[in-house]
Scaffold this active site. Sequence first.
Site, PDB file in Angstrom:
ATOM      1  N   ASP A 140       0.605  -4.740   1.095  1.00 36.87           N
ATOM      2  CA  ASP A 140       0.718  -4.542  -0.339  1.00 36.87           C
ATOM      3  C   ASP A 140       0.371  -3.074  -0.624  1.00 36.87           C
ATOM      4  O   ASP A 140      -0.180  -2.379   0.242  1.00 36.87           O
ATOM      5  CB  ASP A 140      -0.246  -5.487  -1.057  1.00 36.87           C
ATOM      6  CG  ASP A 140      -0.038  -5.500  -2.560  1.00 36.87           C
ATOM      7  OD1 ASP A 140       0.984  -4.953  -3.037  1.00 36.87           O
ATOM      8  OD2 ASP A 140      -0.892  -6.055  -3.265  1.00 36.87           O
TER       9      ASP A 140
ATOM     10  N   ASP B  93      -0.947  -1.593  -4.152  1.00 37.30           N
ATOM     11  CA  ASP B  93      -2.163  -1.463  -4.963  1.00 37.30           C
ATOM     12  C   ASP B  93      -3.300  -2.279  -4.369  1.00 37.30           C
ATOM     13  O   ASP B  93      -3.152  -3.471  -4.097  1.00 37.30           O
ATOM     14  CB  ASP B  93      -1.879  -1.934  -6.384  1.00 37.30           C
ATOM     15  CG  ASP B  93      -0.850  -1.056  -7.088  1.00 37.30           C
ATOM     16  OD1 ASP B  93      -1.213   0.028  -7.545  1.00 37.30           O
ATOM     17  OD2 ASP B  93       0.322  -1.471  -7.130  1.00 37.30           O
TER      18      ASP B  93
ATOM     19  N   ASP C  48      -4.361  -7.773  -0.999  1.00 36.52           N
ATOM     20  CA  ASP C  48      -5.610  -7.966  -1.741  1.00 36.52           C
ATOM     21  C   ASP C  48      -5.484  -8.915  -2.917  1.00 36.52           C
ATOM     22  O   ASP C  48      -6.479  -9.342  -3.490  1.00 36.52           O
ATOM     23  CB  ASP C  48      -6.098  -6.617  -2.284  1.00 36.52           C
ATOM     24  CG  ASP C  48      -5.249  -6.142  -3.464  1.00 36.52           C
ATOM     25  OD1 ASP C  48      -4.010  -6.056  -3.311  1.00 36.52           O
ATOM     26  OD2 ASP C  48      -5.813  -5.881  -4.538  1.00 36.52           O
TER      27      ASP C  48
END
Length: 517
Positions: free
Chosen positions: A283, A285, A466
């Site tokens: 991912d 961000d 996350d």
Amino acid sequence: MIKTKRLRALIFDLDGVITQTARVHAKAWKTMFDAYLEERARRDGKPHAPLNISTDYRQYIDGMPRYDGVRNFLASREITLPEGAPADEPGIETVAGLGNLKNVYFQELLQQDGVEVYFDTVAFIREMRAEGMRTAVISASKNCKAILAAAGLEELFEVRVDGVVAAELGIKGKPSPDIFLEAAKRLQVSPQETAIFEDALAGVEAGKAGGLGLVVGIDRTNQATELQRHGADMVLQKFPTLNTTMKNIAANTVQKHDGNTLPSALNKVQELLQGKKPAVFLDYDGCLSPIVKDPDKAVLSDQMRTTLQRVAELCPVAVVSGRDRANVEQLVKLDNLYYAGSHGFDISGPNNMHTEPGGAAAAIPALDKAQVELNERLRGIEGALVERKRYAIAVHYRNVPEEQVNQVIEVAQDVIAKHDELKPGPGKKIMELKPNLDWHKGKAVHWLMEELDLNKPDIIPLYIGDDLTDEDAFAALQGQGIGILVGEHDEETAATYRLESVDEVQVFLEALIQELK
């Protein structure tokens, strides 16, 4: 072949065919033997090479009864010990004492890491049982019953012949066929009416020696030639599915954990790779760039960009983000990566790859209308941000006063309810409006794996994420790869390891580079 040979029963080995506990067993064996050999070298002044999982474990231990494994491996190091007795204290310098210590380590690792299953095997077994086939599970392990219970798979098998049963009956271990013949006997079928599914060389050798009707090698570790040489009639890298979808099987068997209890992935690169080549998915961000209040200010550092470029020179790397594909591509600015934007609805990569595999274009009119209404209804709420993406709308409430957060969420939910083409997508301090399609980051990862010809036994996918949206990818890779959660979120996770921060992600990637080199 099952139908052609008129087979009536199927026998499955546990470790490496149904569950991934072979990896846990291998780690326990290595922990025990490496410590013993190091201590013995200090005492005798004669060095001994530590256990190599990719060679020693497969040749001397895999598929064998525990004490046979101790004896075989020690013989490879020219060490002979007294047999001892099953009641020996774990760690005593006997064959039984070392074997018992290995079991202690295995139990600890099982509690720590849980049980991972191969979804393709579970789907196949369910389909075969639905067609009337009888099924049994065999294992040299005395922990077989506990492992099946932990994985929720006990009801799939009429018969279990494991290390406990073998000890009671005095059954010889593989490559003797006794364990398979006992399972067939308990299923009330002849060996010639039975197929076995084995990943261990000693197991296929045993099946051939016992005259089983069909011996199928399961190649999870890139050893198809060896499996055939030892007696496999055919070799599968994964089981075919007939009617039951992988989604339904996965929904029943995905293992969830408290993210705070996951082991750290730092200093474990070699253990995670298991001698395989990685395919890395990340991912953006919260993984490559820290979470910030303004999404436009989530800038990739020069150091992280350099690290990513170096990893991509050694193995396939893809950034899988909820951001627009063009946006994340502009932020990363590397030509040798693959980019899956809008949760995988829009994918690009080297050699002019560009495709939109999820079919989201049909939802664009609904997204346009929803965007107009959201802007109108949230205009007066301080800190609310409506971020339009090509195939999604992110309603951010990170900067909204606490007393107005519920109002923002209710507005987003109300707008979604007006459009059948849309569905909600939760995230960290955002509510997303997404196309109401069966597509997500996990499906995008599987699509890339297939498109890039990465579904091979010598390749292991690593997914680092996350957010709650990354859980689809963690779940999709259980049984095939490794999910690594960065930081934490408010739900249980399907990841199996964790990293604390973006900084730790970079440290992990640098260690990956060194291991690959």
